[in-house]
Design a protein around this motif. Structure first.
Motif, PDB file in Angstrom:
ATOM      1  N   SER A  56       0.818  -1.216   0.000  1.00 27.96           N
ATOM      2  CA  SER A  56       0.000   0.000   0.000  1.00 27.96           C
ATOM      3  C   SER A  56       0.852   1.266   0.000  1.00 27.96           C
ATOM      4  O   SER A  56       0.514   2.253  -0.667  1.00 27.96           O
ATOM      5  CB  SER A  56      -0.930   0.007   1.215  1.00 27.96           C
ATOM      6  N   ALA A  57       1.982   1.233   0.730  1.00 28.49           N
ATOM      7  CA  ALA A  57       2.834   2.429   0.811  1.00 28.49           C
ATOM      8  C   ALA A  57       3.479   2.750  -0.526  1.00 28.49           C
ATOM      9  O   ALA A  57       3.780   3.915  -0.815  1.00 28.49           O
ATOM     10  CB  ALA A  57       3.910   2.246   1.875  1.00 28.49           C
ATOM     11  N   ALA A  58       3.698   1.710  -1.354  1.00 27.74           N
ATOM     12  CA  ALA A  58       4.260   1.946  -2.685  1.00 27.74           C
ATOM     13  C   ALA A  58       3.369   2.884  -3.485  1.00 27.74           C
ATOM     14  O   ALA A  58       3.850   3.679  -4.305  1.00 27.74           O
ATOM     15  CB  ALA A  58       4.433   0.619  -3.421  1.00 27.74           C
ATOM     16  N   ARG A  59       2.061   2.798  -3.243  1.00 25.84           N
ATOM     17  CA  ARG A  59       1.108   3.695  -3.912  1.00 25.84           C
ATOM     18  C   ARG A  59       0.913   4.999  -3.148  1.00 25.84           C
ATOM     19  O   ARG A  59       1.004   6.088  -3.716  1.00 25.84           O
ATOM     20  CB  ARG A  59      -0.234   2.973  -4.080  1.00 25.84           C
ATOM     21  N   LEU A  60       0.663   4.878  -1.840  1.00 26.20           N
ATOM     22  CA  LEU A  60       0.307   6.060  -1.050  1.00 26.20           C
ATOM     23  C   LEU A  60       1.448   7.063  -0.940  1.00 26.20           C
ATOM     24  O   LEU A  60       1.211   8.268  -0.834  1.00 26.20           O
ATOM     25  CB  LEU A  60      -0.140   5.627   0.349  1.00 26.20           C
ATOM     26  N   SER A  61       2.691   6.577  -0.944  1.00 21.41           N
ATOM     27  CA  SER A  61       3.825   7.512  -0.851  1.00 21.41           C
ATOM     28  C   SER A  61       3.888   8.431  -2.061  1.00 21.41           C
ATOM     29  O   SER A  61       4.394   9.552  -1.973  1.00 21.41           O
ATOM     30  CB  SER A  61       5.141   6.733  -0.724  1.00 21.41           C
ATOM     31  N   LEU A  62       3.351   7.965  -3.184  1.00 23.65           N
ATOM     32  CA  LEU A  62       3.390   8.770  -4.418  1.00 23.65           C
ATOM     33  C   LEU A  62       2.352   9.879  -4.431  1.00 23.65           C
ATOM     34  O   LEU A  62       2.433  10.786  -5.272  1.00 23.65           O
ATOM     35  CB  LEU A  62       3.175   7.855  -5.636  1.00 23.65           C
ATOM     36  N   ILE A  63       1.370   9.817  -3.516  1.00 25.73           N
ATOM     37  CA  ILE A  63       0.321  10.843  -3.506  1.00 25.73           C
ATOM     38  C   ILE A  63       0.279  11.585  -2.172  1.00 25.73           C
ATOM     39  O   ILE A  63      -0.717  12.228  -1.854  1.00 25.73           O
ATOM     40  CB  ILE A  63      -1.064  10.220  -3.795  1.00 25.73           C
ATOM     41  N   SER A  64       1.351  11.471  -1.385  1.00 27.09           N
ATOM     42  CA  SER A  64       1.405  12.182  -0.105  1.00 27.09           C
ATOM     43  C   SER A  64       1.255  13.678  -0.331  1.00 27.09           C
ATOM     44  O   SER A  64       1.774  14.240  -1.302  1.00 27.09           O
ATOM     45  CB  SER A  64       2.745  11.901   0.599  1.00 27.09           C
ATOM     46  N   THR A  65       0.529  14.344   0.565  1.00 28.97           N
ATOM     47  CA  THR A  65       0.344  15.792   0.455  1.00 28.97           C
ATOM     48  C   THR A  65       1.657  16.530   0.638  1.00 28.97           C
ATOM     49  O   THR A  65       1.795  17.661   0.184  1.00 28.97           O
ATOM     50  CB  THR A  65      -0.668  16.281   1.517  1.00 28.97           C
ATOM     51  N   CYS A  66       2.616  15.885   1.318  1.00 30.05           N
ATOM     52  CA  CYS A  66       3.957  16.464   1.471  1.00 30.05           C
ATOM     53  C   CYS A  66       4.831  15.896   0.354  1.00 30.05           C
ATOM     54  O   CYS A  66       5.417  14.815   0.496  1.00 30.05           O
ATOM     55  CB  CYS A  66       4.541  16.121   2.841  1.00 30.05           C
ATOM     56  N   VAL A  67       4.914  16.618  -0.752  1.00 33.51           N
ATOM     57  CA  VAL A  67       5.637  16.113  -1.926  1.00 33.51           C
ATOM     58  C   VAL A  67       7.095  15.781  -1.627  1.00 33.51           C
ATOM     59  O   VAL A  67       7.583  14.710  -2.023  1.00 33.51           O
ATOM     60  CB  VAL A  67       5.533  17.121  -3.098  1.00 33.51           C
ATOM     61  N   PRO A  68       7.843  16.639  -0.923  1.00 34.45           N
ATOM     62  CA  PRO A  68       9.250  16.307  -0.634  1.00 34.45           C
ATOM     63  C   PRO A  68       9.407  15.105   0.294  1.00 34.45           C
ATOM     64  O   PRO A  68      10.506  14.562   0.409  1.00 34.45           O
ATOM     65  CB  PRO A  68       9.788  17.581   0.039  1.00 34.45           C
ATOM     66  N   CYS A  69       8.321  14.700   0.980  1.00 35.41           N
ATOM     67  CA  CYS A  69       8.391  13.575   1.917  1.00 35.41           C
ATOM     68  C   CYS A  69       8.179  12.236   1.237  1.00 35.41           C
ATOM     69  O   CYS A  69       8.355  11.189   1.868  1.00 35.41           O
ATOM     70  CB  CYS A  69       7.344  13.733   3.018  1.00 35.41           C
TER      71      CYS A  69
END
Length: 209
Positions: free
Chosen positions: A98-111
């Protein structure tokens, strides 16, 4: 020194469990009340599936993680230890997917990079922990599980600044986005470095042959 360690250990685990329960209630339990964040998406395949997998996997890893480190529980209830370990590994797998997907749409882009790497490290360390125990290498198994659980706790630690602002670390940083980025990277990787120093560096230097 050892006596002090055993005195402080219960307080350490009490703090970890209290923080984990608080995180679970405020970040997972809130979804049972009808709350939906923007990242939840609009349909099952538009993020909802990934968020649900992340919540389930994170719950397994977060709540079962501490049971893997208690010798009394591990030695007396070996079957439970093994079952909890398998569910923990399943939780880490779901987190990674799930994180492989969710990390790409995090509201904190640099994170996004730190979030992706943290999930990757959690999956890899858990995989190597499983390989080590299959090879009956208990020492490496324990070290890799520590690394895995530190990654799980890092997902909690990055929220600490929201709960109680860590001005002694980030007080000089007034820009909100920069402060969040520093917070994400600091708590994603500094705990792993500290764990590495305690498990590998110090024993390698001070171990008496």
């Amino acid at each position: 020194m050892l006596k002090l360690k055993y005195i402080l250990l219960p307080f350490f685990w009490l703090a970890i469990i209290a923080l984990s329960v608080y995180f679970f209630v405020t970040n997972v339990g809130i979804y049972f009340t009808g709350f939906r964040s923007r990242i939840f998406g609009t349909s099952i395949f538009n993020n909802q599936l990934w968020v649900i997998l992340h919540l389930i996997g994170g719950s397994f890893a977060l709540l079962l993680g501490p049971t893997q480190f208690w010798p009394a529980l591990r030695n007396k209830y070996l079957k439970f230890h093994r079952l909890a370990g398998k569910l923990y590994m399943l939780g880490i797998l779901l987190i990674g997917i799930s994180a492989a997907r969710l990390s790409l749409i995090s509201t904190c882009v640099p994170c996004r990079i730190s979030l992706f790497l943290l999930a990757l490290f959690a999956v890899l360390s858990t995989w190597f922990a499983w390989k080590a125990i299959k090879a009956r290498n208990i020492k490496v198994h324990r070290q890799m599980i520590v690394r895995s659980y530190v990654c799980v706790l890092a997902f909690i630690a990055v929220r600490i600044d929201d709960i109680m602002p860590l001005d002694f670390l980030f007080g000089a940083v007034k820009d909100g986005l920069l402060r969040r980025v520093m917070n994400e990277y600091f708590f994603s990787f500094v705990p792993l470095i500290i764990a590495e120093i305690c498990m590998v560096w110090i024993p390698a230097v001070y171990h008496k042959k």
